[in-house]
Design an enzyme around this catalytic site. Structure first.
Site, PDB file in Angstrom:
ATOM      1  N   GLU A  81      10.255  20.834  79.053  1.00  0.00           N
ATOM      2  CA  GLU A  81       9.141  21.696  78.655  1.00  0.00           C
ATOM      3  C   GLU A  81       7.847  20.921  78.452  1.00  0.00           C
ATOM      4  O   GLU A  81       6.763  21.466  78.546  1.00  0.00           O
ATOM      5  CB  GLU A  81       9.519  22.436  77.359  1.00  0.00           C
ATOM      6  CG  GLU A  81       8.556  23.537  76.983  1.00  0.00           C
ATOM      7  CD  GLU A  81       9.217  24.642  76.167  1.00  0.00           C
ATOM      8  OE1 GLU A  81      10.388  24.967  76.447  1.00  0.00           O
ATOM      9  OE2 GLU A  81       8.563  25.164  75.241  1.00  0.00           O
ATOM     10  N   ASP A 137      13.184  23.756  76.270  1.00  0.00           N
ATOM     11  CA  ASP A 137      13.624  23.948  74.886  1.00  0.00           C
ATOM     12  C   ASP A 137      14.694  25.045  74.790  1.00  0.00           C
ATOM     13  O   ASP A 137      14.702  25.996  75.569  1.00  0.00           O
ATOM     14  CB  ASP A 137      12.438  24.353  73.989  1.00  0.00           C
ATOM     15  CG  ASP A 137      11.472  23.202  73.769  1.00  0.00           C
ATOM     16  OD1 ASP A 137      11.769  22.084  74.238  1.00  0.00           O
ATOM     17  OD2 ASP A 137      10.414  23.433  73.137  1.00  0.00           O
ATOM     18  N   TYR A 147       8.569  16.663  66.268  1.00  0.00           N
ATOM     19  CA  TYR A 147       7.814  17.799  66.777  1.00  0.00           C
ATOM     20  C   TYR A 147       7.332  18.716  65.643  1.00  0.00           C
ATOM     21  O   TYR A 147       8.127  19.169  64.819  1.00  0.00           O
ATOM     22  CB  TYR A 147       8.735  18.569  67.718  1.00  0.00           C
ATOM     23  CG  TYR A 147       8.052  19.589  68.563  1.00  0.00           C
ATOM     24  CD1 TYR A 147       7.125  19.194  69.515  1.00  0.00           C
ATOM     25  CD2 TYR A 147       8.347  20.928  68.435  1.00  0.00           C
ATOM     26  CE1 TYR A 147       6.510  20.138  70.316  1.00  0.00           C
ATOM     27  CE2 TYR A 147       7.740  21.871  69.228  1.00  0.00           C
ATOM     28  CZ  TYR A 147       6.810  21.467  70.161  1.00  0.00           C
ATOM     29  OH  TYR A 147       6.200  22.408  70.940  1.00  0.00           O
TER      30      TYR A 147
END
Length: 847
Positions: free
Chosen positions: A11, A106, A330
DNA sequence: GCAAGGTC
């Protein structure tokens, strides 16, 4: 059967790099294809997308808002077009030679859709290459290797659920946005938008404002007494003094402190005031544990950062940078449960020996058992936000980045720390009275075991003192007070509270909520911080409530969510869901089109109200804020050209109308928004009148034209509110020097020898503010410019932010040469939060 | 130029 290399698609670039690293055992090398990173090793290649690389939109023939009736958009075709050309073309190029493709986006619904978009791009160039899908909950060696060993197929139903959302959002958003904009004739940059997420968010803000506007405050009274222990002179023992509050039991027996009747309040106060002692009636001690917080998801991270005064946008932008640099995980996640493969001991170990975190990490490691806290939400895409264990050097981050990084590190520490223990002490004392005794209460709390507070200083650990007393003990009343108060309206939502509320309502996502708030600012729906809705916002919500209630209700998202789940299960199709949604929108338009004119009028009136300053002193029409063709703001009469009355505004910033009005003219006070230079301009008519009343004060000859044309320098007060020293021959000579906006200007007897000008002094009406010598205006301006340059010079060294530069200047280091000459240990001793190694790093970087 | 959702 193709024999080409295997192509792995992720992604984002970051995930591509880490997965390549794991699968190749560190041997993957980065190459660039069409400007995009491709990680290559053995027979494999791995490319990262940038989220969605294709987007849905109407065909170009629907682009002109005037040519197309908004209602036509409901059944208009929808195309998918590349939005990231370079990535799409790199992907096509690589797909042509691939022998196998693996989608590793993801592990969530949007990831499945992004995966399907990649799938279709691959299929355009090769219709039979095998395409697999792998799923993993975190990018770790164990999870990734296992996922690649057991590949699966794309879940097309899950992807279709995401596509249904795209279509519903586009059709509703575009059709209604165009309708409102056209009806209000707002077609430029100032169009009027609505959508499934921004609608309910805006309504939330408007509804709160309605409550505030409708609020009637009520008077009430509160009574307090200072009590002290001891039979001796109570005043000798200040440690034993504490404040207690009067309370009573209302009709249904609940405890109340607010007295609503003034007579009752002053009656009680008379008794209290004359009392000299109070007797302890009850003492209750309780021990409470205070559990450490759960790991950070995006929302809770934003909330914590906002208590450090970061806006939601700013906090996310810093987190993004820290993530890209590899220091934290993240930052967009809903997950509040650490994955199994996170070993807290190992992560704590990474901090041992560091100056800022070493001691705390060691004390946490010292315990037998480490059991991280868990929140309610566990997801499969990303872990909660935590430090990666890769540590930045002090010079790698600026002050703000460092502060946010420390927050993330300390939150991780807190989640593996022990609970805190508090001791609560409640004392009730009675004051004898002719009728019923008056009751006073005091609540004390003491932190017995600091637990996580020792490593996480952001949540309040403040204690309140109440001494040890026993039942029946006599206390001295040393002071009493009687306070008249009023009930307060509910508070406006702050940005982080808004984001939390959106999350609890299920609207928006972790990655979009903070952007939605920014969008409301950009559209002119909200102003200031905490956000306050404009009249336009009220009008948009009112129009939606009447004709398109769904688009301002959380219900629309809830329904869509249920529909998407049905699609995912295979119980409904994308076609079913979008058809039904379109039908609903058709109905909305039936009502809307009948009343289009009225809606438009109301929107336009509100837009004008947002710009109206008050009544024109000339003709009584409205004075409104306008923008000149050059882009500068001014105030003009709405009856122009019949009435040409204008008032100037300062040249810096964007005007914001405040809630207060001027007592003399009834005009709204104006604030100029200009980032850090934001200031209150006040009543524009007062400013103009003050300038007219103030004569120019000549202080000397103009350095530019004094000799040739006899120009003189004068202190001038402009009608726009600014003040300067300028040439009297303006506009023929435009020599000018800026002066501060605030304070009274005094021309002293001192004279600058260099420029032959008097020295100036600034004084203030406010006694707390000290006056200061500005000196010769030319010298002052020169110093000001040098200062600007000097400040930025230190900041040019990476790792030195504004705050650090300021601290260094305080110890006499005001430029790069002096930084290089400085003795690191001496600097470290004198500057808070800076170690000698850091200084050495700066010195190295400054070379 | 419209939405909301990814990512930067």
């Amino acid at each position: 059967m193709s024999q080409g290399p295997e192509l792995i698609i992720t992604e984002k670039d970051n995930a591509a790099r880490r997965i390549a690293d794991i699968l190749s055992g560190g041997s993957a090398e980065a190459e660039r294809t069409r400007g995009v990173n491709v990680y290559t090793w053995g027979g494999r290649r791995c490319i990262g997308l940038s989220g969605h690389v294709v987007g849905v939109d109407f065909p170009p023939e629907y682009d002109d808002w005037r040519d197309v009736e908004p209602v036509e958009l409901i059944d208009a075709p929808i195309d998918k077009r590349p939005t990231q050309e370079n990535i799409v073309s790199a992907l096509r190029l690589l797909a042509r030679t691939a022998g196998r493709v693996v989608i590793a986006t993801d592990y969530d619904r949007e990831g499945e859709l992004i995966g399907k978009e990649a799938y279709e791009l691959v299929r355009e160039v090769d219709d039979d290459v095998p395409i697999d899908r792998v799923r993993f909950s975190s990018i770790t060696e164990r999870e990734v290797t296992e996922a690649f060993a057991t590949p699966d197929d794309l879940d097309f139903d899950l992807a279709a659920a995401g596509e249904a959302r795209q279509i519903v959002d586009l059709v509703w958003g575009a059709a209604l946005t165009r309708f409102l904009s056209l009806s209000a004739r707002q077609l430029g940059d100032d169009f009027i938008s609505v959508g499934r997420v921004q609608g309910p968010t805006l309504k939330l803000i408007v509804d709160r404002e309605r409550e505030i506007e409708a609020f009637d405050s009520e008077d009430y009274w509160e009574l307090f007494a200072d009590l002290a222990k001891g039979d001796s002179d109570a005043g000798d023992d200040p440690d034993g003094a504490f404040e207690a509050q009067y309370f009573y039991h209302d009709d249904d027996g609940t405890e109340a402190e607010r007295v609503w009747d003034e007579g009752a309040a002053s009656g009680a106060y008379e008794t209290l005031e004359t009392a000299s002692t109070a007797t302890v009636d009850s003492v209750r001690r309780r021990t409470r544990t205070d559990d450490p917080p759960a790991p950070f998801n995006t929302t809770q991270f934003i909330r914590a950062a906002s208590s450090l005064n970061y806006t939601a946008q700013r906090a996310m932008s810093i987190a993004e940078d820290l993530y890209t640099a590899g220091y934290i995980t993240y930052p967009r996640t809903d997950n509040t449960v650490y994955p199994d493969d996170l070993d807290p001991r190992e992560l704590l170990d990474a901090f041992v020996g560091t100056r800022q975190f070493g001691d705390d990490a060691e004390s946490l490691l010292d315990r037998e058992e480490i059991d991280p806290t868990e929140g309610d939400e566990e997801t499969t895409d990303h872990p909660p936000i935590h430090p990666t264990g890769e540590l930045p050097g002090a010079a790698d981050l600026d002050d703000d980045e460092w502060e946010v990084y420390e927050l993330v590190v300390r939150r991780f520490f807190a989640t593996v720390a022990d609970p805190a223990t508090w001791e609560h002490l409640r004392v009730v004392a009675a004051v004898a009275s002719e009728g019923e005794d008056l009751l006073l209460k005091a609540n004390g709390k003491r932190l017995v075991e600091p637990g996580y507070h020792a490593v996480y200083p952001y949540s309040s650990a403040s204690e309140s003192f109440v001494p040890d007393v026993r039942e029946g003990e006599e206390l001295t009343v040393t002071d009493t007070s009687f306070e008249a108060k009023q009930t307060q309206p509910p508070r406006r939502y702050g940005q982080s509270r808004l984001i939390e509320t959106m999350e609890s309502m299920g609207i928006g996502t972790k990655a979009t909520r903070h952007n939605v708030i920014q969008k409301l600012y950009d559209r002119g729906y909200i102003e200031s911080d905490p956000p306050r809705p404009t009249r336009l916002a009220h009008a948009v919500v009112e129009a939606a409530e009447e004709f398109a209630e769904r688009v301002v209700s959380e219900e629309m998202t809830a329904q869509l969510e249920a529909d998407m789940q049905a699609i995912t299960r295979g119980d409904a199709t994308l076609e079913d869901v979008t058809r039904e949604s379109r039908e609903m929108l058709e109905e909305v338009f039936e009502g809307l089109m009948e009343s289009g004119e009225a809606v438009g009028d109301h929107l336009r009136e509100s837009l004008k109200a947002d710009r109206t300053v008050g009544a024109c002193p000339e003709c009584g029409s409205d004075l409104v804020i306008r923008q000149s063709r050059q882009g500068s703001y001014f105030i003009g009469c709405d009856a122009y050209p019949e009435c040409t009355r204008t008032l100037p505004l300062p040249s810096t910033g964007k005007p914001l109308l405040l809630e207060e009005t001027c007592n003399d003219h009834g005009l709204t006070q104006v604030k100029m928004l200009a980032g850090r230079k934001t200031f209150v301009h006040g009543c524009p008519l007062c400013q103009a009148e003050a300038a007219d009343a103030q004569e120019d004060r000549v202080i000397g000859a103009c350095p530019d034209c004094g000799t040739d044309h006899g120009g003189e320098l004068a202190i001038k007060q402009l009608r726009s509110g600014s003040r300067l020293v300028g040439c009297t021959r303006y506009p023929d000579c435009d020599y000018s020097l800026p002066l501060p906006r605030r304070g009274d200007l005094e021309v002293t007897d001192g004279v600058c020898e260099e420029h032959d000008l008097p020295e100036l002094r600034i004084t203030y009406d406010d006694e707390d503010r000290e006056s200061w010598a500005l000196g010769c205006p030319i010298c002052n301006y020169r110093e000001y410019q040098a200062e600007q340059a000097g400040g930025s010079e230190l900041e040019s060294v990476s790792g030195i932010g504004e705050k650090t530069a300021e601290k260094l200047q305080n110890v006499g280091i005001d430029d790069v040469p002096s930084l290089k000459e400085a003795e690191p240990d001496a600097v470290a001793d004198r500057v808070d939060g800076v170690g000698p190694d850091t200084v050495r790093e700066w010195q190295a970087k400054a070379d």
